[in-house]
Design a protein around this motif. Structure first.
Motif, PDB file in Angstrom:
ATOM      1  N   ARG A 154      -1.719   3.887   3.588  1.00 11.03           N
ATOM      2  CA  ARG A 154      -3.010   3.698   3.284  1.00 11.03           C
ATOM      3  C   ARG A 154      -3.530   1.886   3.368  1.00 11.03           C
ATOM      4  O   ARG A 154      -3.516   1.558   2.241  1.00 11.03           O
ATOM      5  CB  ARG A 154      -3.176   3.973   1.862  1.00 11.03           C
ATOM      6  N   ASP A 170      -6.090   0.982   4.345  1.00 12.73           N
ATOM      7  CA  ASP A 170      -7.451   0.766   3.844  1.00 12.73           C
ATOM      8  C   ASP A 170      -7.578   0.351   2.416  1.00 12.73           C
ATOM      9  O   ASP A 170      -8.593  -0.126   1.768  1.00 12.73           O
ATOM     10  CB  ASP A 170      -8.333   2.032   4.006  1.00 12.73           C
ATOM     11  N   THR A 180       0.664  -1.293  -0.084  1.00 11.97           N
ATOM     12  CA  THR A 180      -0.085  -0.083  -0.004  1.00 11.97           C
ATOM     13  C   THR A 180       0.898   1.095   0.153  1.00 11.97           C
ATOM     14  O   THR A 180       1.808   1.296   0.534  1.00 11.97           O
ATOM     15  CB  THR A 180      -0.940   0.062   1.299  1.00 11.97           C
ATOM     16  N   ILE A 221     -11.134   9.809   1.365  1.00 10.79           N
ATOM     17  CA  ILE A 221     -10.568   8.375   1.916  1.00 10.79           C
ATOM     18  C   ILE A 221     -11.953   7.918   2.947  1.00 10.79           C
ATOM     19  O   ILE A 221     -12.325   8.331   3.835  1.00 10.79           O
ATOM     20  CB  ILE A 221      -9.535   8.692   2.841  1.00 10.79           C
TER      21      ILE A 221
END
Length: 424
Positions: A51, A53, A31, A286
């Motif tokens: 990130r 996520d 990421t 985000i």
């Protein structure tokens, strides 16, 4: 403050992290470490977001889960595995079971957002059996351990296992290899401690001057309480809202590593995390879950002088946020920011009383967002629950002052947790 690294026996060896890095290459996304201009301008430093996520299961949890499950013997694989999770670990385990062809039983709290349950079903397919039990992670954990003891299956711990921590430590390896030098401050969420322990193990070995801050939700301060006590303790009652970081007890190993290698542990109110979730979505596109937003939320609680001009990394640990929770997230944010207040008000039961309230008490930009009132027979007054949203938190004191001068009897529900829980 942590012990000097040379004196700290509690850490994951670099060799184990490097092995985990090789094992994970085929299943994870490396990421990005993204600079964020808006946050950098706001806090006067260089903010970078790691990130996680954007990971294949939308959180870092696949790193530890796959690293551990892939290391099992053939006999352990044949018997199958069991795990307990509030959601993200379950997804990592489910993905790993499907990828490795291993059957798994996954215990999750009955309070787990449906979105996370659906994702576990999607990633695991026919290889996983999902069982929803209890209200918290700890309830699910106890059931999972009992099953393992009865049937001889392998328990895949969500955080307190060397292989789990080593897999998570690859997050720290990627951060240090992303080309940002130096990393002055690294902020990472703490739930059971698996991510923070892993990141700290690698980062302190390679970049000992990096200052590591662990962040817990205010309503689930299990690492904070353990550090205060000098040993692992169980928190009796926790606030479950930050489900990815709400545990009653941190791990024994993660605590040992954390007390030696994490420089500071901060508590962030759940409401501030909610404000951060909304800001990340509205301003930066985000999608962060509550636990993933904690490190960014912590920035506002740090003395600006400590941040000024520094390179600061916040680990966005996950983005598994159920859209059905957004109204609750907005509500918690407004309450935390002092923009939404609930009152029980004893209204006179006569014509014109509500009109007087609107004219004499409500400010020009105050908005009634909830009003519940039932007229009582043979009573001079009747209770009403009134929710009021303000344009600015500075409007609160004038509002209360006008109610007092009007002679109204009222209770501020925001300041009474028990009544708030029952009535709002």
């Amino acid at each position: 403050m942590p012990m000097p690294l040379s004196d700290s026996p509690n850490r994951i060896p670099l060799a184990d992290v490097l092995h985990a890095h090789r094992v994970l290459q085929e299943v994870i996304v490396q990421t990005p470490l993204q600079p964020n201009r808006g946050l950098s301008l706001k806090y006067g430093c260089n903010v970078y977001l790691k990130r996680e996520d954007l990971q294949v299961v939308r959180s870092f949890k696949i790193r530890g889960a796959y690293n551990l499950i892939s290391s099992l013997s053939e006999e352990q694989r044949r018997r199958g595995i069991v795990c307990a999770s509030a959601g993200n670990h379950a997804q990592g385990v489910a993905y790993s079971c499907h990828a490795l062809g291993i059957s798994g039983i996954i215990y999750m709290p009955a309070t787990t957002p449906r979105q996370k349950v659906n994702q576990v079903e999607l990633f695991g397919g026919e290889f996983v059996d999902i069982r929803l039990v209890g209200d918290t992670f700890d309830d699910a954990y106890e059931e999972a351990v009992r099953l393992c003891e009865r049937e001889g299956k392998t328990f895949v711990h969500p955080f307190d296992h060397p292989s789990i921590i080593a897999g998570n430590a690859t997050v720290g390896k990627e951060i240090l290899e992303a080309g940002v030098q130096p990393i002055d401050i690294l902020i990472v969420s703490v739930g059971g401690g698996g991510l923070s322990a892993g990141v700290a193990s690698y980062v302190k070995a390679v970049s000992p001057d990096t200052y590591i801050i662990g962040v817990e939700p205010e309503g689930a301060p299990s690492m904070t309480r353990s550090l205060e006590a000098g040993e692992v303790v169980t928190v009796d009652e926790i606030e479950k809202f930050v489900d990815g970081a709400a545990v009653k007890r941190v791990g024994d190993l993660t605590y040992a590593i954390g007390k030696d290698l994490i420089d500071e542990v901060m508590l962030v109110p759940e409401g501030r995390a909610c404000t951060t979730i909304l800001d990340l979505y509205n301003q930066h596109a985000i999608v962060a879950e509550p636990a993933g937003a904690l490190p960014v939320a912590a920035l506002s609680a740090i003395d600006p002088e400590r941040l000024k001009g520094k390179n600061v990394v916040c680990v966005v640990s996950g983005g598994n946020n159920d859209i059905d929770r957004m109204q609750e997230i907005k509500e918690r944010s407004l309450i935390h920011e002092g923009l939404k207040h609930y009152f029980m008000i004893n209204f006179p039961q006569r014509a014109g009383a509500l009109r007087e309230f609107l004219d004499d008490v409500l400010g020009p930009t105050d908005d009634i967002v909830q009003f519940e009132y039932t007229k009582k027979l043979n009573k001079e007054n009747g209770p009403a629950m009134v929710g009021i949203e303000l344009k600015s938190r500075d409007d609160y004191d004038p509002l209360v002052g006008r109610m007092t001068r009007k002679g109204l009897q009222f209770v501020e529900l925001n300041k009474n947790p028990l009544l708030f829980k029952f009535l709002v």
